[in-house]
Scaffold this motif. Sequence first.
Motif, PDB file in Angstrom:
ATOM      1  N   SER A   1       0.823  -1.200   0.000  1.00 40.61           N
ATOM      2  CA  SER A   1       0.000   0.000   0.000  1.00 40.61           C
ATOM      3  C   SER A   1       0.863   1.257   0.000  1.00 40.61           C
ATOM      4  CB  SER A   1      -0.897  -0.008   1.232  1.00 40.61           C
ATOM      5  OG  SER A   1      -1.733   1.114   1.240  1.00 40.61           O
TER       6      SER A   1
ATOM      7  N   ARG B   1       0.721   5.345   0.837  1.00 44.43           N
ATOM      8  CA  ARG B   1      -0.002   6.443   1.464  1.00 44.43           C
ATOM      9  C   ARG B   1       0.601   7.752   0.975  1.00 44.43           C
ATOM     10  NH1 ARG B   1      -1.459   6.188   7.288  1.00 44.43           N
ATOM     11  NH2 ARG B   1       0.379   7.469   7.492  1.00 44.43           N
TER      12      ARG B   1
ATOM     13  N   ASP C   1      -4.884   7.064   1.382  1.00 42.30           N
ATOM     14  CA  ASP C   1      -4.363   5.743   1.040  1.00 42.30           C
ATOM     15  C   ASP C   1      -4.647   5.484  -0.428  1.00 42.30           C
ATOM     16  OD1 ASP C   1      -3.619   3.091   0.832  1.00 42.30           O
ATOM     17  OD2 ASP C   1      -4.726   2.455   2.599  1.00 42.30           O
TER      18      ASP C   1
ATOM     19  N   GLY D   1      -4.117   2.810  -1.904  1.00 43.06           N
ATOM     20  CA  GLY D   1      -4.425   1.397  -2.092  1.00 43.06           C
ATOM     21  C   GLY D   1      -3.197   0.578  -2.410  1.00 43.06           C
ATOM     22  N   THR D   2      -3.427  -0.606  -2.923  1.00 43.35           N
ATOM     23  CA  THR D   2      -2.342  -1.505  -3.265  1.00 43.35           C
ATOM     24  C   THR D   2      -1.758  -1.088  -4.597  1.00 43.35           C
ATOM     25  OG1 THR D   2      -3.429  -3.276  -2.079  1.00 43.35           O
ATOM     26  CG2 THR D   2      -1.709  -3.903  -3.624  1.00 43.35           C
TER      27      THR D   2
ATOM     28  N   VAL E   1      -8.782   7.568  -6.469  1.00 42.60           N
ATOM     29  CA  VAL E   1      -8.709   6.441  -5.534  1.00 42.60           C
ATOM     30  C   VAL E   1      -8.842   6.887  -4.076  1.00 42.60           C
ATOM     31  CG1 VAL E   1      -7.404   4.961  -7.099  1.00 42.60           C
ATOM     32  CG2 VAL E   1      -6.163   6.465  -5.546  1.00 42.60           C
TER      33      VAL E   1
END
Length: 117
Positions: A2, A4, A50, A52-53, A36
């Motif tokens: 992830s 940030r 965040d 995300g991945t 996102v």
Amino acid sequence: MSLRVRTYALDTFHGRPAAGVPVSIESAGAGGWMTVARGVTGDDGSWTGDAGTAPHTAVLRLVVDTGGYYAALGVRASGQELTVGLRLGGGGGGTALVTVLVAPAGGTAHVQFAGPA
């Protein structure tokens, strides 16, 4: 892993943290840019989103709505947004620390990457 994005927005016109600035993180994909994460800076001018991945390599951008921020303060701004490109590579993950200095006529940014937590 992830990713940030931690943003600090400073209002150079008023000489204080830029509280209430709309910000978003967008990811590049085959169909164009997709939001996102979205939020607003707090009283200290900061916001953490965040993304995300992230894949092994990813292209992201942080969009700071300076026009909306100054309009809410009753200040006419010629600059409407500040966009900061972020390229992630080498396995991804961690935190991008983005400091933005905003003014009615534009802004500037400094980006620093911290490794995976």
